[in-house]
Design a protein around this motif. Structure first.
Motif, mmCIF file in Angstrom:
data_model
loop_
_atom_site.group_PDB
_atom_site.id
_atom_site.type_symbol
_atom_site.label_atom_id
_atom_site.label_comp_id
_atom_site.label_asym_id
_atom_site.label_seq_id
_atom_site.Cartn_x
_atom_site.Cartn_y
_atom_site.Cartn_z
ATOM 1 N N GLU A 202 -12.820 10.038 8.771
ATOM 2 C CA GLU A 202 -11.651 9.441 8.367
ATOM 3 C C GLU A 202 -12.120 7.980 7.870
ATOM 4 O O GLU A 202 -13.037 7.337 8.025
ATOM 5 N N SER A 203 -11.133 7.303 7.110
ATOM 6 C CA SER A 203 -11.050 6.243 6.554
ATOM 7 C C SER A 203 -9.709 5.623 6.501
ATOM 8 O O SER A 203 -8.609 6.046 6.096
ATOM 9 N N LEU A 204 -9.637 4.264 6.772
ATOM 10 C CA LEU A 204 -8.450 3.433 6.582
ATOM 11 C C LEU A 204 -8.922 2.310 5.709
ATOM 12 O O LEU A 204 -9.632 1.423 5.954
ATOM 13 N N ILE A 205 -8.332 2.263 4.668
ATOM 14 C CA ILE A 205 -8.856 1.430 3.519
ATOM 15 C C ILE A 205 -7.535 0.379 3.009
ATOM 16 O O ILE A 205 -6.324 0.718 2.980
ATOM 17 N N LEU A 206 -8.009 -0.802 3.013
ATOM 18 C CA LEU A 206 -6.945 -1.938 2.920
ATOM 19 C C LEU A 206 -7.596 -2.500 1.501
ATOM 20 O O LEU A 206 -8.676 -3.081 1.409
ATOM 21 N N ASP A 207 -6.569 -2.291 0.351
ATOM 22 C CA ASP A 207 -7.188 -3.282 -0.847
ATOM 23 C C ASP A 207 -6.062 -4.120 -1.322
ATOM 24 O O ASP A 207 -4.746 -3.741 -1.474
ATOM 25 N N VAL A 208 -6.462 -5.446 -1.346
ATOM 26 C CA VAL A 208 -5.416 -6.560 -1.351
ATOM 27 C C VAL A 208 -5.617 -6.895 -2.747
ATOM 28 O O VAL A 208 -6.673 -7.082 -3.325
ATOM 29 N N ASP A 209 -4.631 -7.555 -3.331
ATOM 30 C CA ASP A 209 -4.472 -8.246 -4.695
ATOM 31 C C ASP A 209 -5.274 -9.502 -4.824
ATOM 32 O O ASP A 209 -5.934 -9.395 -5.549
ATOM 33 N N ASN A 210 -5.177 -10.242 -3.661
ATOM 34 C CA ASN A 210 -5.686 -11.641 -3.919
ATOM 35 C C ASN A 210 -6.599 -11.905 -2.608
ATOM 36 O O ASN A 210 -6.057 -12.339 -1.699
ATOM 37 N N PHE A 211 -7.732 -11.165 -2.903
ATOM 38 C CA PHE A 211 -8.648 -11.407 -1.599
ATOM 39 C C PHE A 211 -8.917 -12.643 -1.160
ATOM 40 O O PHE A 211 -9.140 -13.050 -0.148
#
Length: 320
Positions: A202-211
């Motif tokens: 399993e993977s839960l991925i958070l990809d944010v615009d302004n890190f």
């Protein structure tokens, strides 16, 4: 005279009952649960000495909900069949599921459908965690109806249900709920600004615009807030085997493991749902610890969805 009148009335009743229209009294399995043979693709109902069953590919029953008013429609064919049977004794799964069914009781009547359509409406069965509000999909319910079905009876006559529907009923299928066995420690990607939480396959991925803004190296007095969106994405992916950072950072995605499920968060609404909340504290000798909470997030795939609860702890990571 009374005898003649009685005979005429009896003849009238007999003729009225054989008008070619299938009635609920003739075949009624409404109170009977539908089951599936484990050995073959047959959905069946048994009641005393009667049986009604559908031969249909298992792939028809997808793990997906149908939209309202848009059921799955499958026409009867050489591979999709509906049959009604009557026996001279009580029947069970042993009379339909084995490769060689039981010979007793004996078959006394058989009607085979020659035309018609099977309509299937699918809905998810969910469990709810009473303390967190998190929902899990544990199965699917398929409401099955026959439309314009025509049976060929044993005596060669036809039994028609044209212009209306004949309810077969509900068939339930269990599915394994997503494990979501993540811990409270997340990792920043080695190749970009994504944040990962891994648990086996399993993977839960958070990809944010302004890190750098959301995860600024400064202690917070109030949480930093962002909304899930096309640029702030939360994705759950389930693979065929163990997954890690190297898979996602490869210049060309490896052939294995293979992706088996993908769910994406619904876009957030300010102060309502889909909220990313970050709290930052300074840890002497380590750096800044960023703790991420996901507030009122719903994950969606196709027409199905599940809820991550009012406050889901995504996890923490440390930056220098």
């Amino acid at each position: 005279m009374k005898q003649i009148a009685s005979i005429l009335f009896l003849v009238f009743v007999i003729n009225a009952c054989d008008d070619g229209n299938l009635t609920v009294d003739a075949i009624d399995f409404t109170e009977v649960a539908a089951l599936k043979c484990s050995e073959k693709d047959v959905i069946y109902k048994v009641k005393d000495n009667e049986m009604l069953f559908i031969e249909i590919p298992a792939a028809t029953f997808t793990n997906e909900e149908t939209l309202e008013g848009a059921p799955i429609a499958v026409d009867l064919s050489s591979t999709v069949k509906v049959t009604y049977r009557k026996y001279n004794g009580t029947v069970s799964a042993s009379n339909i599921c084995p490769t060689v069914p039981d010979a007793i009781p004996s078959l006394t009547e058989e009607w085979k459908a020659t035309s018609g359509t099977i309509l299937i409406t699918s809905s998810a069965i969910k469990s709810v965690n009473s303390s967190t509000g998190i929902t899990q999909i544990t199965g699917y319910k398929y409401y099955i109806v026959f439309e314009d079905i025509v049976f060929l009876k044993s005596d060669g006559s036809s039994q028609t249900y044209g212009g209306t529907t004949f309810v077969f009923g509900n068939y339930m299928k269990n599915v394994s709920p997503l494990a979501f066995g993540f811990d409270e420690e997340v990792n920043k990607s080695t190749c970009d600004n994504r944040i990962f939480n891994f648990n086996g396959s399993e993977s839960l991925i958070l990809d944010v615009d302004n890190f750098t803004t959301l995860f600024e190296n400064a202690t917070t007095t109030t949480p930093r807030i962002a909304l899930l969106s096309a640029t702030n994405k939360l994705t759950y992916k389930l693979f065929s085997s163990t997954i890690n950072n190297a898979y996602f950072c490869a210049s060309t995605l490896p052939a294995t493991p293979t992706l088996t499920q993908e769910w994406n968060a619904i876009n957030g609404i300010a102060d309502v749902s889909g909220i990313i909340e970050v709290t930052t504290t300074f840890i002497v000798g380590s750096g800044y610890q960023h703790t991420i909470h996901l507030k009122k997030v719903t994950m969606k795939r196709g027409n199905s969805d599940f809820y991550l609860g009012d406050d889901y702890l995504y996890g923490s990571f440390v930056t220098n």
